[in-house]
Each structure stands twice: as structure tokens, then as C-alpha cells.
Write a protein that holds these residues in place. Structure first.
Motif, PDB file in Angstrom:
ATOM      1  N   ARG A 288       2.431   2.358  -3.412  1.00  0.00           N
ATOM      2  CA  ARG A 288       1.235   2.109  -4.547  1.00  0.00           C
ATOM      3  C   ARG A 288       0.784   3.895  -4.016  1.00  0.00           C
ATOM      4  N   PHE A 289       2.032   4.754  -3.339  1.00  0.00           N
ATOM      5  CA  PHE A 289       2.212   5.910  -3.674  1.00  0.00           C
ATOM      6  C   PHE A 289       2.963   6.254  -5.081  1.00  0.00           C
TER       7      PHE A 289
ATOM      8  N   PHE B 233       0.797   8.197  -8.106  1.00  0.00           N
ATOM      9  CA  PHE B 233       0.334   9.107  -7.087  1.00  0.00           C
ATOM     10  C   PHE B 233       1.668   9.902  -6.968  1.00  0.00           C
TER      11      PHE B 233
ATOM     12  N   ALA C 127       1.037  -1.108  -0.170  1.00  0.00           N
ATOM     13  CA  ALA C 127      -0.042   0.211  -0.146  1.00  0.00           C
ATOM     14  C   ALA C 127       0.394   1.585   0.091  1.00  0.00           C
TER      15      ALA C 127
ATOM     16  N   SER D 295      -4.351  -1.969   0.140  1.00  0.00           N
ATOM     17  CA  SER D 295      -4.313  -0.908  -0.080  1.00  0.00           C
ATOM     18  C   SER D 295      -5.288   0.028   0.767  1.00  0.00           C
TER      19      SER D 295
ATOM     20  N   GLN E 174      -7.216   4.437  -0.889  1.00  0.00           N
ATOM     21  CA  GLN E 174      -6.073   4.596  -2.679  1.00  0.00           C
ATOM     22  C   GLN E 174      -7.472   3.379  -3.223  1.00  0.00           C
ATOM     23  N   LYS E 175      -8.326   3.713  -2.724  1.00  0.00           N
ATOM     24  CA  LYS E 175      -9.346   2.443  -4.155  1.00  0.00           C
ATOM     25  C   LYS E 175      -8.939   3.066  -5.603  1.00  0.00           C
TER      26      LYS E 175
ATOM     27  N   TRP F   1      -7.105   4.391  -7.122  1.00  0.00           N
ATOM     28  CA  TRP F   1      -6.072   4.885  -7.672  1.00  0.00           C
ATOM     29  C   TRP F   1      -5.280   3.786  -8.751  1.00  0.00           C
TER      30      TRP F   1
END
Length: 820
Positions: free
Chosen positions: A239-240, A243, A236, A269, A273-274, A276
Motif C-alpha cells: 500500500r506504500f 503513497f 500493508a 493495513s 495507513q487508515k 490511505w
């Protein structure tokens, strides 16, 4: 994640807005409930016993973990450590935690009570736990996982990789473990990035700034393979990256990377972040705790609704976070967002939020519940002393102490409902392997199994992978990604490490002459065997040709024909001299010496044939010695002729005492003595170290030369040297006698013949030493034929001319030349 504590006032309670929620972990709860439900409904397992469970959240912090563990050891809903007042709450074992630090904190409390703990996520720090009561790890040992990642990298020849870890104790342990292991197997690291963990809300900005730098470094790297390690929720954080790229306009980097995740890193996630993008993760490969489809689990999950699961205290929170909706309450005046209708489908959720199939961690929890149940069942049937039996064999759980469960847990072994065997090794680690998963994120599926890691399989089957089934990131256009510092050195080249760079960064240099490399990325070239030689590209050893001078090849035919032709000419000259044996020109210079010289020349031409053909013991034994003796006889005859001419002239002077030396006896003695010395040298040579057939594999690159080894090189040059000495003496005597007043004086012709003879053999030595193989033999044959032809032509061609075309000069009057 919470606010930092300043110690200036009483800290406020953690609000819901400050918690980072991971909806996917809800499946862990469902797996626990499903396993307990199955066991309680199974009359063959723990009959008349009902299993229950308590669930506590550790919040991934030591303080809350310790507090939750103490609550487990207390009466339900009452914090009174060390006191259990509720007979219905009899704690037998603890399952947790999700990450290794949580497991360690739990173990510090459980060790006091000797209570078994079943860990369902890799926990290498538990091995250092002191005091070291046994614990049970529901996944295989972590070293197997590291070996699997190494096998994966080596399979795809990814030798230049990046490592991204969370900056934790486990992350540092991972780095310290894999860096030496991978380096020893030829893997280099472009970078090792440690991502700081987010503990307090106030650190978010710093994390974003650090994350932007990290993403830029990762995307700019030449390495395509990225190994990711961290807690279960670390993906998670990863995952930035995209972004941050959009926020900071960092879009100039290639997006094709293959993320290789360890088993504890689930694809998760946070709630926010759903929506993203997952653009950097398609094509990722992960090792996942082996899991199988459990009968009825899918239906169990599918049937979950907030309205029909009254005992589930988590489903409403999960439902609201997963579907971004809220449930109506009587005290709600205003509703923000969508209202939950319970018509939402769990199947519609993306994989980072929820999966209908059982994931690895959930499968480990399921097996852990069954392991405890089977251990208790074994205790109920063993009738040991500590077992209390009432009501005809019913297990009285309140009489069981947690420390008594260890014995049964160590030896537990069973097949679960999916058919997988669950058992522990001597270290309390699950005897199982890992699945190799390819993450796709297509419209109809999220992941697929492409291989497995089975430590119990034969060595060549431990790691298997179906490469054709892999769907790579679209950046790679469905071709195998390349992750190397330097492209492979092709066969014919070797690696040269660049100074100051890792050993995976190198230059490719051609193999030196005489060496090859037949594989890619060889550290050094090597020589071929004696029977082979490098090809033009220096990537293959080719068998050498067998080489020797044969009668069938052009060079052999020419030399053999030349030898036979000269033999016939010599025979013709001998016939002429025999036919005109009584003429003055034949009788003038010792007719017998002339016959001996011609016969020697005949044999010289024939001896050249011994040098042609495949070397054998007989030919090698005789070729050099026969040539040396025959030539010594011929040169001795020439020397005798020259001395005879000189003595004959000196004997014609009045009162000369040389008349007694003139005659056949002196000539025969000279021939015999000079030849005898050469015969003696040859006998010594043959007795001491005779020539023999040999094989020369090194003189010529592409040929194996069959030759006659001289045996004793010293004797060979002694024979040649003695022959040269005779020729030099003959030349010297003939040179001084060349102007004697005699019509049939042979001295001038002998001078020319010896000059030619010496020239041929003086040039023979450097030519012989500078040539190799069959051409060395050809040089010696040519020298024999040329020097013999020189003797024949220079000495006998003038006499044959007079005999055949000027017979008027072949009379006695021409024997004496008078002065004018």
C-alpha cells in the motif's frame, strides 16, 4: 519493527510508538475465543472438561518467538523452562504462527517436547523441518494454490506477468517454485521484484526509496497481471506504492493492474495507513483459505465492547487503533485526539482494518481449536491404556501428555458448525480447497466470491470461476484486462520468437503456402490432410473437390463434340471413297490401304471418348493401349502408302527390279509388321503393370483428381516413342518422295500430314507434363484429335476435292505426268 542494536549500551525496551500494529489480526483472537466458548458450552464435546488458552505475540522476530514458545512451556506468568507447577495450565497443543518462519521457530522448541502444532497459514519451510515430528497444517498444501494461480492466468490468457515478493526465504522459495512451473505452461515474467523487509526504524528511508523505484517499474510495465507473495502483512507494505507516487510525483503511469494475491497475503493495513487510498487494488483477485459463515459469529463480534469484555486484554488497544480514539484514565491530564465512546461501530471499519465476516486465517484457527477438541474427545472415549478414567469416565487431562494427542489428530474428521468437513491427509495437511475472491471496495461491499479451487472435484471442475461476476479496475472499463507481451497471433499466422527475448515475446508471421493455423498463438503452422486444402486466409482446411473430365462440363462437351464431328467427317470420306471406289484416284494408291487408314482414323476419333468420364477399370485398361495400337495402324498405313508411291515410281523405270515388290502384299506386310510391334508392347504393358484407376491428391491444391494411373510409366513412353518413330520414318520417306512426277502422288500430302502429326506430338510431351488434373487428359485428347484430323485433312481433302468438284481430273490420263 524496532531500533537497531549497536552493542554499545544496553538496548532500550520496545516502545509502543515503535510497533507496527495490524488491527485486522484482532479477529484471529476473536475466532479463538469464539471456538473455545462454543466447545465449552457443548455438552456433547468434552463434557466436564473446560478448555482454556494462552496467547503470545511473536512480533515476527525469531528472538521473541522463541521466548514466547518457552513461556508456553512454563508455569503461567513465570519463566521457568521445563517446569510446570500449575495443574490448571496443561498445554496440549499449540496453534501458530501467522507466517511460516514463525511456525518454524515454534516447531524447533515444540519438537523437543513432541507437542503437536497446528499451523493456520501456509508454511512450506515446515516440510524441511528437522527433526520432522508431524505437524498439522490447517490449510491445503501450497502446491494446490500455485496450480490455482496458474489456472487463473491460463483462464484469462495472461501470459506476461510481473511478480512482487517480499525478500524473505519464503519469497525466494515461491520464486524458485512457480517460475519453472509457470514457464512450462507458457507464462513469462516481465520482472521479479523482491521488496526488502523492514526490520529497523532506521531503514525506513531506504525502503521508501526502493519502493518508489519498484512502483515506477510496476506501473510502467506492459503486464497487467501482478502476482503478489509475502507474509500476511505484506499487503500493508504494497500500500506504500500509491503513497510514494504522490510524494515523488510519479503519476505518468497507467494505474490499471490486476493484483493476484496468494492465500497468506491478507488485505491488511498498518494503523497509520487508515486514510490511505486503495486505488491500485480494486479488481484484485486472490486465493483465500476457504471459509464459511459461522452461526452466531457475527453477533459475537458485534457484541464486543471494551466495557463488557473484561477478560479481553486486547480489545482496548484494538479499539483505540482502529477508531483513532483514546480511553480516558484517571491519571490523564491532557487528551490528544478523540475520546472513545464505545458507540463506534465495527461495521464502519474498512476491510483492511477489520471484517465482520470470518476471514480465512480466522476460520483456520477456529477449525484448529475444534480439531484438538475432537482429538481429545476421541481419546476420552477410546479407553486406551494411557487414558486415566476417574469419576465414571471423566477425562483426567493432567495425565495426558502432548505426544499422545498425535494419533487422534492424524485421524480426526468432523463437520464444523458451518457444515464443512475437517480432516487431514497422510501428510497432516487439511483436505480442502481455496475460494477465489474478487476485491471490489465499493460502497456496500468489499469482496465477493467468484470461484473456487477444489482438488477433490473431477478434473474439469477443479478450478471454476464466474468471469461475468468480476468487477475489474475502473481503468479497464469493465473489459477483460490484457496481459501479454505480444498481442495474440490470429489464425493464419504463427509465432516467431524474438531473439534475446522471452518466448512470450514474438512476431506474428503468415503461414507458408499450403499450411494453416486454426488457433491463436500457434507455434507453427501445419499442413491440411490429403482430402482438404487451406482457405484464402490460411486458417481453415476446406474439403477438396472431386475432379475429372466429364461429359457434362463445357470442356468435355467441346472435346466430345469435336471427336464425334470428326468421326462423322471421316465416315463421310469413307463413304465417298467406297462410292467412287473404281475411279482412278481411289485405285491409284492401294485402295485397301486407304480403307484401312480411314477405318483407323474412325477408331482414333472414337478412342478419344474413352478419356472422358469417371475413370473405371475397363476404361483405364483400354484407353492408352487402344489409342496406341489404333494410331500405330494408322501411321503404318501412311508409311505403307509412302513406300508404295516410291516403289511404284521406281518400278516404272525400264529394267527396274522393283516391279516384283510393287503390289498389295508388301503394303499389307508393312502394316501388319509395324502394328504387330505396337501390339506386342501393349500386351507386355497390360500383363506386367496395366493402367488402373487412381487418385491424385497432391498435384492440385484444391482438387482431388480421379485419373487413370499409367501403371508402368516406362511402357507408356515406349508406346508413344514407337508411334513417334513410325511417324518420323513416314515423314522422312514422304519428304524425299514429295517431288516425284505423278499427278496422284500422295507423298507431298503425306509429308504435310506427318509434319503436322510430329509437331502435335512433340508439343504434347511438355504440355502433358506441365498440366495437372483433368487438363492433362484434355491435352492428350486434343493431341489425338488434332493429329488424326491432320492426317484426314492433309491426305484426303485434296482427293475429295477432285472426286466431288473436279471429276474431269479423275481419269487415267492424269496418272502419268509427261515431261514438256
Amino acid at each position: 519493527m524496532s531500533s537497531s542494536i549497536s552493542f554499545t549500551e544496553i538496548p532500550p525496551p520496545v516502545s509502543a510508538e515503535e510497533l507496527i500494529v495490524v488491527p485486522k489480526n484482532y479477529q484471529h483472537i476473536l475466532a479463538l475465543e469464539f471456538a473455545v466458548k462454543e466447545i465449552n458450552e457443548n455438552p456433547q464435546l468434552l463434557p466436564n472438561v473446560t478448555l482454556g488458552f494462552d496467547i503470545y505475540d511473536s512480533h515476527f522476530t525469531a528472538m521473541r518467538t522463541y521466548h514466547a514458545t518457552m513461556l508456553l512451556m512454563s508455569t503461567l506468568e513465570r519463566f521457568s523452562p521445563n517446569y510446570v507447577c500449575d495443574m490448571q495450565s496443561n498445554i496440549i497443543a499449540v496453534i501458530g504462527g501467522l507466517d511460516s518462519q514463525t511456525s518454524l521457530h515454534v516447531a524447533n522448541i515444540l519438537d523437543i517436547y513432541k507437542m503437536p502444532q497446528l499451523v493456520y497459514s501456509p508454511a512450506p519451510v515446515m516440510n524441511d523441518k528437522t527433526p520432522g515430528l508431524p505437524f498439522y497444517q490447517m490449510i491445503p498444501k501450497e502446491t494446490i494454490q500455485y496450480e490455482g494461480i496458474l489456472s487463473l492466468l491460463l483462464h484469462f490468457k495472461w501470459t506476461w506477468v510481473g511478480v512482487v515478493v517480499m525478500d524473505t526465504t519464503e519469497g525466494e522459495r515461491f520464486v524458485q517454485t512457480v517460475v519453472p512451473m509457470f514457464s512450462q505452461n507458457g507464462i513469462c515474467f516481465d520482472f521479479i521484484i523482491r521488496i526488502p523487509t523492514l526490520t529497523f526504524v532506521t531503514n525506513i528511508k531506504d525502503m521508501f526509496d526502493e519502493g518508489e523505484k519498484t512502483y515506477a517499474k510496476v506501473m510502467a510495465s506492459k503486464a497487467s497481471a501482478m502476482v503478489a507473495y509475502g507474509p500476511s502483512y505484506s499487503m500493508a507494505f504494497f500500500r506504500f506504492f500509491p503513497f510514494l507516487s504522490e510524494e515523488k510525483q510519479v503519476s505518468d503511469y497507467p494505474k490499471g493492474k490486476v493484483w493476484i494475491r496468494t492465500a497468506q497475503v491478507e488485505l491488511t493495513s498498518f494503523v497509520f495507513q487508515k486514510d490511505w487510498d486503495m486505488q491500485i487494488f480494486p479488481g484484485a483477485i486472490s486465493l483465500q483459505i476457504h471459509s464459511s459463515d459461522l452461526p452466531h459469529f457475527h453477533q459475537f463480534v458485534e457484541s464486543r465492547k471494551p466495557s463488557n469484555t473484561a477478560g479481553d486484554g486486547f480489545i482496548r488497544d484494538f479499539w483505540q487503533n482502529a477508531f483513532s480514539c483514546v480511553f480516558l484514565h484517571q491519571d490523564m491530564d491532557v487528551v490528544e485526539g478523540d475520546i472513545c465512546t464505545e458507540e463506534e461501530k465495527l461495521e464502519s471499519l474498512t476491510a483492511p482494518f477489520f471484517e465482520m465476516g470470518m476471514i480465512g486465517h480466522s476460520y483456520s484457527i477456529y477449525n484448529a481449536i475444534y480439531a484438538v477438541a475432537h482429538a481429545l474427545n476421541a481419546m476420552s472415549s477410546s479407553r486406551l491404556k494411557y487414558m486415566g478414567l476417574v469419576n465414571g469416565g471423566r477425562l483426567k487431562l493432567q495425565n495426558i501428555h502432548p505426544w499422545q494427542v498425535h494419533h487422534s489428530l492424524r485421524t480426526v474428521s468432523f463437520n464444523n458448525s458451518a457444515g464443512d468437513t475437517v480432516s487431514f491427509d497422510e501428510n497432516g495437511e487439511l483436505m480442502a480447497g481455496f475460494d477465489v475472491i474478487n476485491w471490489i471496495f465499493s460502497s456496500n461491499q468489499t469482496k465477493q466470491k467468484i470461484g473456487q479451487l477444489d482438488p477433490e472435484a473431477p478434473p474439469d471442475k477443479v478450478f471454476t470461476i464466474t468471469e461475468d461476476a468480476i468487477i475489474w479496475h475502473s481503468w479497464f472499463n469493465q473489459t477483460r484486462p490484457l496481459s501479454v507481451c505480444t498481442e495474440s497471433c490470429h489464425p493464419g499466422f504463427s509465432k516467431k520468437v524474438k531473439e534475446g527475448k522471452p518466448f512470450c515475446c514474438y512476431d506474428c508471421i503468415p503461414c507458408p503456402e499450403g499450411k494453416i493455423s486454426d488457433r491463436e498463438d500457434m507455434s507453427d503452422c501445419y499442413e491440411c490432410t490429403d482430402e482438404t486444402f487451406p482457405n484464402k486466409n490460411q486458417n481453415l482446411c476446406i474439403p477438396k473437390r472431386i475432379s475429372y473430365l466429364t461429359f457434362g462440363e463445357p470442356l468435355g462437351i467441346i472435346l466430345a463434340s469435336f471427336a464425334l464431328y470428326l468421326f462423322l467427317i471421316t465416315a463421310l470420306v469413307l463413304g465417298i471413297f467406297v462410292k467412287w471406289k473404281d475411279t482412278p484416284i481411289v485405285k491409284a494408291n492401294n485402295r485397301n490401304l486407304t480403307y484401312t487408314l480411314l477405318v483407323s482414323l474412325l477408331l482414333c476419333f472414337l478412342s478419344a471418348l474413352l478419356f472422358i468420364g469417371k475413370p473405371h477399370n475397363v476404361t483405364c485398361f483400354f484407353r492408352q493401349t487402344a489409342f496406341g495400337i489404333i494410331f500405330s495402324v494408322a501411321v503404318s498405313c501412311v508409311l505403307a502408302k509412302t513406300i508404295t508411291v516410291v516403289l511404284a515410281f521406281m518400278a516404272t523405270k525400264p529394267g527396274s527390279r522393283m516391279r516384283k515388290w510393287v503390289g498389295k502384299g508388301l503394303a499389307n506386310t508393312i502394316v501388319f509388321c509395324c502394328s504387330f510391334v505396337q501390339v506386342g508392347l501393349c500386351i507386355m504393358w497390360l500383363v506386367a503393370n496395366p493402367p488402373f484407376p487412381g487418385v491424385d491428391m497432391h498435384s492440385l491444391t484444391e482438387e482431388i483428381v480421379l485419373e487413370c494411373n499409367e501403371g508402368s510409366v516406362t511402357m507408356f513412353y515406349c508406346v508413344l516413342g514407337y508411334m513417334g518413330l513410325l511417324a518420323f520414318v513416314s515423314f522422312t520417306v514422304a519428304f524425299f518422295a514429295r517431288r516425284l512426277p505423278d499427278s496422284f502422288n500422295e507423298a507431298k500430302f503425306i509429308t504435310f500430314s506427318m509434319l503436322l502429326f510430329c509437331s502435335v506430338w512433340l508439343s504434347f510431351i511438355p504440355s502433358y507434363l506441365s498440366t495437372k488434373g483433368k487438363y492433362m487428359v484434355a491435352v492428350e485428347i486434343f493431341s489425338i484429335l488434332a493429329s488424326s484430323a491432320g492426317l484426314l485433312g492433309c491426305i484426303f481433302s485434296p482427293k475429295c476435292y477432285i472426286i466431288l468438284w473436279r471429276p474431269e481430273l479423275n481419269n487415267r490420263e492424269q496418272l502419268i505426268r509427261r515431261k514438256p
